[in-house]
Write a protein that holds these residues in place. Sequence first.
Motif, PDB file in Angstrom:
ATOM      1  N   GLU A  37      21.950  34.169  41.742  1.00  0.00           N
ATOM      2  CA  GLU A  37      20.964  34.290  40.699  1.00  0.00           C
ATOM      3  C   GLU A  37      21.618  34.297  39.270  1.00  0.00           C
ATOM      4  OE1 GLU A  37      20.217  38.651  40.622  1.00  0.00           O
ATOM      5  OE2 GLU A  37      19.339  38.821  42.576  1.00  0.00           O
ATOM      6  N   ARG A  38      23.232  33.694  39.074  1.00  0.00           N
ATOM      7  CA  ARG A  38      23.362  33.213  37.916  1.00  0.00           C
ATOM      8  C   ARG A  38      24.529  31.612  38.334  1.00  0.00           C
ATOM      9  NH1 ARG A  38      26.785  37.750  33.368  1.00  0.00           N
ATOM     10  NH2 ARG A  38      27.077  35.762  32.820  1.00  0.00           N
ATOM     11  N   GLY A  39      24.603  31.116  38.052  1.00  0.00           N
ATOM     12  CA  GLY A  39      25.362  29.973  38.157  1.00  0.00           C
ATOM     13  C   GLY A  39      27.139  30.131  37.979  1.00  0.00           C
ATOM     14  N   ILE A  40      28.012  30.056  38.489  1.00  0.00           N
ATOM     15  CA  ILE A  40      29.660  30.211  37.748  1.00  0.00           C
ATOM     16  C   ILE A  40      29.544  28.882  36.965  1.00  0.00           C
ATOM     17  CG2 ILE A  40      30.161  29.018  39.882  1.00  0.00           C
ATOM     18  CD1 ILE A  40      31.982  31.367  40.067  1.00  0.00           C
ATOM     19  N   THR A  41      30.244  29.487  35.983  1.00  0.00           N
ATOM     20  CA  THR A  41      31.020  28.392  34.650  1.00  0.00           C
ATOM     21  C   THR A  41      31.804  27.624  35.475  1.00  0.00           C
ATOM     22  OG1 THR A  41      32.438  29.622  33.537  1.00  0.00           O
ATOM     23  CG2 THR A  41      30.412  29.304  32.703  1.00  0.00           C
ATOM     24  N   ALA A  42      32.818  26.812  34.783  1.00  0.00           N
ATOM     25  CA  ALA A  42      33.850  25.974  35.136  1.00  0.00           C
ATOM     26  C   ALA A  42      34.985  26.922  34.635  1.00  0.00           C
ATOM     27  CB  ALA A  42      34.202  25.151  34.267  1.00  0.00           C
ATOM     28  N   GLU A  43      35.267  27.339  33.806  1.00  0.00           N
ATOM     29  CA  GLU A  43      36.013  28.542  32.938  1.00  0.00           C
ATOM     30  C   GLU A  43      35.761  29.808  34.356  1.00  0.00           C
ATOM     31  OE1 GLU A  43      36.643  31.541  29.818  1.00  0.00           O
ATOM     32  OE2 GLU A  43      36.138  29.828  29.501  1.00  0.00           O
ATOM     33  N   ASN A  44      35.176  30.166  34.890  1.00  0.00           N
ATOM     34  CA  ASN A  44      34.829  31.341  35.420  1.00  0.00           C
ATOM     35  C   ASN A  44      34.827  31.146  37.190  1.00  0.00           C
ATOM     36  OD1 ASN A  44      34.403  33.098  34.131  1.00  0.00           O
ATOM     37  ND2 ASN A  44      31.896  33.016  34.520  1.00  0.00           N
ATOM     38  N   ALA A  45      34.744  29.399  37.947  1.00  0.00           N
ATOM     39  CA  ALA A  45      35.278  29.196  38.759  1.00  0.00           C
ATOM     40  C   ALA A  45      37.478  29.824  38.984  1.00  0.00           C
ATOM     41  CB  ALA A  45      35.025  27.420  39.220  1.00  0.00           C
ATOM     42  N   ILE A  46      37.597  28.852  37.710  1.00  0.00           N
ATOM     43  CA  ILE A  46      39.074  28.877  37.517  1.00  0.00           C
ATOM     44  C   ILE A  46      39.535  30.105  38.014  1.00  0.00           C
ATOM     45  CG2 ILE A  46      40.885  28.199  36.422  1.00  0.00           C
ATOM     46  CD1 ILE A  46      39.400  25.744  35.671  1.00  0.00           C
ATOM     47  N   ILE A  47      38.921  31.266  37.268  1.00  0.00           N
ATOM     48  CA  ILE A  47      39.421  32.764  36.925  1.00  0.00           C
ATOM     49  C   ILE A  47      39.089  33.078  38.947  1.00  0.00           C
ATOM     50  CG2 ILE A  47      39.067  35.192  36.119  1.00  0.00           C
ATOM     51  CD1 ILE A  47      37.939  33.682  33.342  1.00  0.00           C
ATOM     52  N   PHE A  48      37.607  33.222  39.042  1.00  0.00           N
ATOM     53  CA  PHE A  48      37.912  33.253  40.546  1.00  0.00           C
ATOM     54  C   PHE A  48      38.637  32.658  41.781  1.00  0.00           C
ATOM     55  CE2 PHE A  48      33.878  34.659  39.626  1.00  0.00           C
ATOM     56  CZ  PHE A  48      32.924  35.898  39.878  1.00  0.00           C
ATOM     57  N   ALA A  49      39.362  31.564  41.343  1.00  0.00           N
ATOM     58  CA  ALA A  49      40.306  30.243  41.880  1.00  0.00           C
ATOM     59  C   ALA A  49      41.511  31.214  42.201  1.00  0.00           C
ATOM     60  CB  ALA A  49      39.859  29.316  42.255  1.00  0.00           C
ATOM     61  N   ASP A  50      42.310  31.777  40.763  1.00  0.00           N
ATOM     62  CA  ASP A  50      43.230  31.966  40.768  1.00  0.00           C
ATOM     63  C   ASP A  50      42.676  33.211  41.097  1.00  0.00           C
ATOM     64  OD1 ASP A  50      44.335  30.057  39.328  1.00  0.00           O
ATOM     65  OD2 ASP A  50      43.311  30.775  37.329  1.00  0.00           O
ATOM     66  N   TYR A  51      41.967  34.203  40.966  1.00  0.00           N
ATOM     67  CA  TYR A  51      41.987  35.645  41.265  1.00  0.00           C
ATOM     68  C   TYR A  51      42.482  36.269  42.941  1.00  0.00           C
ATOM     69  CZ  TYR A  51      40.807  40.452  41.585  1.00  0.00           C
ATOM     70  OH  TYR A  51      40.651  41.897  42.230  1.00  0.00           O
ATOM     71  N   PHE A  52      41.965  34.739  44.132  1.00  0.00           N
ATOM     72  CA  PHE A  52      41.794  35.437  45.006  1.00  0.00           C
ATOM     73  C   PHE A  52      42.576  34.134  45.996  1.00  0.00           C
ATOM     74  CE2 PHE A  52      37.351  36.855  43.732  1.00  0.00           C
ATOM     75  CZ  PHE A  52      37.394  37.996  45.156  1.00  0.00           C
ATOM     76  N   ASN A  53      43.419  33.637  45.204  1.00  0.00           N
ATOM     77  CA  ASN A  53      44.915  32.715  44.968  1.00  0.00           C
ATOM     78  C   ASN A  53      43.904  31.314  46.178  1.00  0.00           C
ATOM     79  OD1 ASN A  53      46.750  31.870  45.408  1.00  0.00           O
ATOM     80  ND2 ASN A  53      47.292  32.899  47.619  1.00  0.00           N
ATOM     81  N   VAL A  54      43.046  31.089  45.859  1.00  0.00           N
ATOM     82  CA  VAL A  54      41.846  29.835  46.768  1.00  0.00           C
ATOM     83  C   VAL A  54      42.815  28.400  45.444  1.00  0.00           C
ATOM     84  CG1 VAL A  54      40.273  31.318  48.558  1.00  0.00           C
ATOM     85  CG2 VAL A  54      39.438  30.756  46.348  1.00  0.00           C
TER      86      VAL A  54
END
Length: 105
Positions: A37-54
């Motif tokens: 329901e909400r897109g993900i920004t490039a900044e948030n993609a990096i944050i999530f990727a770092d958080y989940f180690n992917v």
Amino acid sequence: MITKIRTLRKEQNKTIYDVAKDLKMSPSAIAMIERGERGITAENAIIFADYFNVSTDYLLGKSDVRNPKFTNTTFALGGLEQDLTDKDKETIMNLAQMLADKNKN
């Protein structure tokens, strides 16, 4: 991407509230991202990727490799990589780096 965030969160036995607290985001924002329901920004993609180690490529569905730095371990592990978690592989890589650093001295 949407299902990958949810899948990664569940694999780590985390609730939306856990992730929200850790990332200083609102639980509703994370739930909306997971549901698409909400897109993900490039900044948030990096944050999530770092958080989940992917990698962000994995998170965004551009690659099936969760973390490309672990691909070099495939040869070294002689086929055991499927039985190891990403955390196990990271531990092995850290040990290898520690030994390499020791040998430089």
